[in-house]
Design an enzyme around this catalytic site. Structure first.
Site: not given
Lengths: 406, 406
Positions: B119, B121, B126, B135, B193, B195, B227, B231, B234, B238, B247, B251, B338, B352
């Protein structure tokens, strides 16, 4: 008391009657089939079934152990008992002996078809050393989640190779420092990781997490794993989704899978876990394993990591891997992560043994290493006690570094 | 000019003569086999080969597309041309028509055996949104490596399910905040997600990276992917090795794989890449794809992400995935990550769309959502232009959330 095999087993052989690891082998011009190692020979199980000496469900005339692994614990136990009987009762010798083939006459193949490959990070000493190396200013060498759950990621099943397969030095992107431009080229920090893996035999259902005490019903056996790693690629790529190319070019596994039953006598209490794990990770039985690993670089032993020092045990790893509902498939491979003990001579990778290259390793041949050079050969071995006070040795994992293809 | 099929194709059908996606289906009591969708029907390729109307190499009397996918581009092209001929030349109608089965009469199966699942990114929008959410104080929403290489990780091949498979809410560990104790329970922040994936047909050799222009020789087709992501799991698990359980519980992929050839007219120039990628990632041909995705929650369209806005293109993803030497296997699945466009209504996940739950989504039925609730159904669709100014629609991906099993 041990049964005494009529098959000659040389002193110091790790493949005595208490071991009986499974593998896949072929003779020149023949198809791969399943065998069991004893002394310096492999017992041809497919051949034995043709004679009617062994129960056959098409498990052994196969290029992988997967069919037999899926058969379940009762079948594994019955087969192990029957093979022990065939190799110890002299009455069977005449009919069994033709199916013993010297190991020197066979080629060995990857013993399992790997479904998914998961790699853990379960040594506190390893995780702590990595934290000290890469975050020297942090008060806490391991992250807050580390003592709460066995951290893991998915590796690449398609690059799991059998012991002896040449390891091509990977190429990829790296960046020398925060101010540098990234460059592309062969890895300059190629490392090994000495690990112990286990492989699932009996599948489980989606949405049905496996408690730690289901371990023996699903797991077929253990084997040594070398999870080759390109540290320079890893440092640049791994945020925020973890290692990708730095660990997926090659993972070497042993040609022999040691049945769980052969390691019963090696079970010891694990290190204390503080804080106490959540209930789904609690395990009543002691499930650390007293395996002493040995890492050899070009014939020189460079470390002896103790697997008994792992913080998270295999049944806890299995429980965690299934807690979110993922089912287990036959051939799922789970590796422990680098095995490192508390002492510097017990560290399971060059990153730690040379402290990220700052403190080169001096070999007895007068050379030194920071990371692996082309032509270097790494061999992993491991020894475990048996019920009679003898030792067995897991099938070794060896690999030689070849230059990146032009 | 398009050939006009003699098969009725309803207005607005995404399965016109320019599409011809491949799938695996079965009729009650029969084994799964390979078919091609046209209008409201599936053309039974295994049946056609029995009549001699189609070349047969045992590709189609199979429970997966893998055999045919491994056959290579010349075979894919020849088969596509022949099926187009059979469906447009009225002379064939009498013999072909018995092999057209209404889609309502068949069950669809996962079309591919997944080898490894990767997968990416690859959406800048995204990745930027995720950076801003997690952050908020950083000046740089994406990390320094993001514009240099297509960040990716390995997912779990064993939990790739066909569209329509119920999605069991995963359980696992989460921590409410830095001062809280971790707890175990069903995920409270279950997300989708949206995709787009591609699947490899022709394998490659170890140590032989594939340049971007090898894409068409190895990749069989594209398909929609959801996917699913937990959250809360995760966020806690992670670091430092990436997502694992958050994850790997499920899927979902479409039941239909769209051949690469069917999307030639959808190719458009990708967004400018700055800085210029390293040479191994450079691609002369334009390889963004003008697919407009649509995310439906319980029948309400909640977003329309444009796949043409992806920063990294599929050939660049393939080049990166193989640059370290990992070979490609038939059935390797690569998903884009995503898909999110620049506008808020183009975001491809609830993380999002609701800004991590801070800004709930109000649906036309008067309900609102932060993350997915039990009973919610998510359906992904995508539309692409064809050479004649028509549109095709990729096979949809749908899934309904079921409660965590007790």
């Amino acid at each position: 008391m041990t049964d005494v095999p009529w098959v000659p087993v040389p002193d110091g052989s790790g493949f005595g009657i208490e071991h009986l690891p499974y593998g896949v082998f072929s003779r020149p011009g023949e198809l791969p089939r399943v065998g069991v190692a004893i002394g310096d020979a492999v017992l041809d199980l497919a051949g034995l079934t043709e004679t009617g000496l062994l129960d056959d469900r098409r498990w052994f005339a196969s290029g992988s152990l997967n069919g037999f692994m899926a058969a379940g614990r009762a079948a594994w136990r019955a087969n192990r008992a029957r093979i022990t009987e065939l190799l110890t009762d002299a009455a069977h010798r005449e009919r069994v002996e033709p199916h013993l083939i010297p190991l020197t006459e066979v080629e060995q193949h990857r013993p399992i078809e790997v479904a998914d490959y998961v790699d853990f990070y379960s040594s506190l000493h390893h995780a702590s050393n990595v934290g000290r190396i890469f975050r020297p200013d942090s008060e806490h060498p391991v992250l807050p989640n580390w003592r709460r759950l066995p951290v893991a990621y998915h590796g690449r099943a398609g690059t799991v190779y059998v012991s002896g397969t040449p390891i091509l030095r990977p190429a990829g992107q790296r960046r020398e420092g925060p101010a540098a431009e990234p460059t592309h080229g062969p890895s300059l920090r190629l490392d090994l990781e000495a690990e112990v893996g286990f492989v699932a035999g009996v599948p489980s259902a989606a949405g049905r997490p496996l408690p730690p005490d289901a371990f023996r019903d699903h797991v077929f056996g253990f084997l040594l794993v070398n999870d080759w790693s390109a540290r320079d690629l890893q440092a640049w790529e791994y945020q925020p989704l973890g290692p990708f190319l730095s660990k997926s070019f090659a993972t070497s596994i042993a040609a022999w899978v040691t049945p769980v039953a052969a390691l019963e006598a090696a079970r010891v209490p694990p290190p204390a876990q503080d804080p106490e794990p959540l209930p789904y990770l609690r395990c009543d039985e002691p499930w650390a394993l007293d395996l002493t690993l040995e890492i050899e670089l070009n014939g020189h032993v460079i470390a002896r990591p103790p697997f008994s020092s792992m913080y998270w045990t295999p049944p806890q790893q299995l429980a965690h891997a299934t807690v979110a509902g993922a089912p287990l498939r036959t051939g799922d491979l789970f590796a422990s992560g680098t095995v490192s003990g508390p002492d510097p001579a017990q560290r399971g990778c060059l990153l730690e043994l040379t402290w990220n290259g700052e403190d080169p390793l001096h070999l007895a041949d007068g050379t030194h290493r920071t990371f692996l050079e082309d032509g270097d050969t790494i061999t992993l071995r491991a020894q475990a006690p048996t019920a009679t006070g003898n030792h067995l040795t897991l099938g070794e994992v060896t690999g030689t570094i070849h230059p990146t293809p032009p």
